[in-house]
Design an enzyme around this catalytic site. Sequence first.
Site, short mmCIF file in Angstrom:
data_model
loop_
_atom_site.label_atom_id
_atom_site.label_comp_id
_atom_site.label_asym_id
_atom_site.label_seq_id
_atom_site.Cartn_x
_atom_site.Cartn_y
_atom_site.Cartn_z
N LYS A 115 0.84 -1.21 0.00
CA LYS A 115 0.00 0.00 0.00
C LYS A 115 0.87 1.25 0.00
CE LYS A 115 -1.64 1.59 4.05
NZ LYS A 115 -1.32 2.99 4.41
N ASN A 116 1.88 1.26 0.88
CA ASN A 116 2.67 2.50 1.05
C ASN A 116 3.66 2.73 -0.06
OD1 ASN A 116 1.15 2.98 3.27
ND2 ASN A 116 2.73 2.44 4.76
N ARG B 155 -8.73 0.07 4.56
CA ARG B 155 -7.77 1.00 3.95
C ARG B 155 -6.46 0.29 3.61
NH1 ARG B 155 -6.98 6.57 6.89
NH2 ARG B 155 -5.60 6.63 5.09
N ASP C 156 4.66 0.36 12.03
CA ASP C 156 3.39 -0.16 11.50
C ASP C 156 3.13 -1.60 11.93
OD1 ASP C 156 3.59 1.61 8.31
OD2 ASP C 156 3.10 2.27 10.34
N ARG D 86 1.07 14.71 12.96
CA ARG D 86 1.61 14.38 11.63
C ARG D 86 1.75 15.62 10.74
NH1 ARG D 86 -0.74 8.86 9.61
NH2 ARG D 86 1.22 8.85 8.45
N CYS E 170 -4.20 12.88 12.34
CA CYS E 170 -5.02 11.67 12.30
C CYS E 170 -4.96 11.06 13.70
CB CYS E 170 -4.52 10.70 11.24
SG CYS E 170 -3.04 9.84 11.73
#
Length: 422
Positions: free
Chosen positions: A22-23, A400, A308, A123, A118
């Site tokens: 994803k990233n 997500r 993560d 951030r 978030c």
Amino acid sequence: MDSILVKGNGPLNGQIPIAGAKNACLTLMPATLLTDAPLTLTNAPRLSDIKTMNTLLSSLGSEVAMLQDGQVLVLGTKTISNHVADYDIVRKMRASILVLGPMLAREGQAVVSLPGGCAIGARPVDLHLHGLEALGAKLDLRDGYVHATASGGLKGATFEFPFVSVGATENLLMAATLAKGTTVLKNAAREPEIVDLAQCLRAMGAQIEGEGTPTITIQGVDSLHGATHSIVPDRIELGTYMLAPAIAGGDVELLGGRISLLEAFCEKLHEAGIDVTETKNGLRVCRKNGRVNAVNVRTEPYPGFPTDLQAQMMALLCTANGTSVLEETIFENRFMHAPELIRMGADIDVHGGHATVKGVAKLKGAPVMATDLRASVSLILAGLAAEGETIVSRVYHLDRGYERVEEKLSACGAMIERIATV
Ligand code: EPZ
């Protein structure tokens, strides 16, 4: 908002395919803004964040075709017809800030909403902005937007990050490919997703050296052409699913996994008593009965232990034999999964950036609430090993970053299902 029901059902056995990262995909997609030629990305993950990036790029004038059930993306930006990345889209996904560098590099102008914070922290994006100013951009912050201009184009420069930032490294790396002259990024992020981006940009004609090390050197070129690039496997999805047999017991092969993506994490698993072996198709994790060993974890920028995977590792350590201490050094508020795990009988004491976890023999299923992407999956992992039923609400967080989690886990024998709620 859907929920997911998990029922502890003993050891897991089977195979789990690992999707593209994803990233990596979220920084590769904006690279289409750097060229008027087609950019094809294969091994793309099928996630809501990718659809959000598609919506954002389309609003700027890109055409994005999602082929083969979303696993192939063909992006084309013949012209950028709109230079404003709107708050309504940006607020949904912070990675939207990654359109700033490429759009500014190609067009000499960009207006991008500040992403806002978030759940896991404020951030800010100050490093992105300072870095672009070093490349000659003029920035004006007003009405919640960054108004950026670079008349005459960006100019190469040397910029040292005061601390490691993945997104700021990505933004500047993309911007520097079209800047006049040489750019040197010091104290740059070294994540595999940065390496993947550099390899894709090089395939597009960029001149880049040093990706994966703290110093990246970019010689600006006049233009970039199209390319086809296969997205690197998702090391965070990989680590997450490695923890499923670690927590529930069993023997699972993670297809497409590579130890080289997660060395620090695999070392910690070994310390906990979980052995990981490479197979010709990926990685194999198996754990017979008995409890894992308690271990201490400190999150760090790559190649350290990934932030993560902190929430997911905490779920494992909730049932370890002994006391573990987890230190979160990247984000200021990334222990929101702790109160939910405590509802399941975990013994966790959070103080500042540290969480002390005293292992218990068994967790108990309970209704819990997802607060952010990685917290949501840590609750599912805990549910795999818990006695009774766990219902995880607000799983839109999960969608997500994890494609079809219930299919992938139930294929290995987990009792897990999605409950659609109106
Ligand atoms: C990327 O976020 C990832 N997101 C995050 O993954 C990941 O946790 C993070 O890198 C760290 O590895 C994507 O790639 C889309 P940073 P990013 O800039 O780039 C502070 C997930 O779960 N900072 O490396 O936003 C920042 O607040 C997500 O997939 C500034 O102060 O992370 C944080 O404390 C969550 N100013 C630290 O630096 C800035 O200008 C590291 O942030 C930029 C960052």
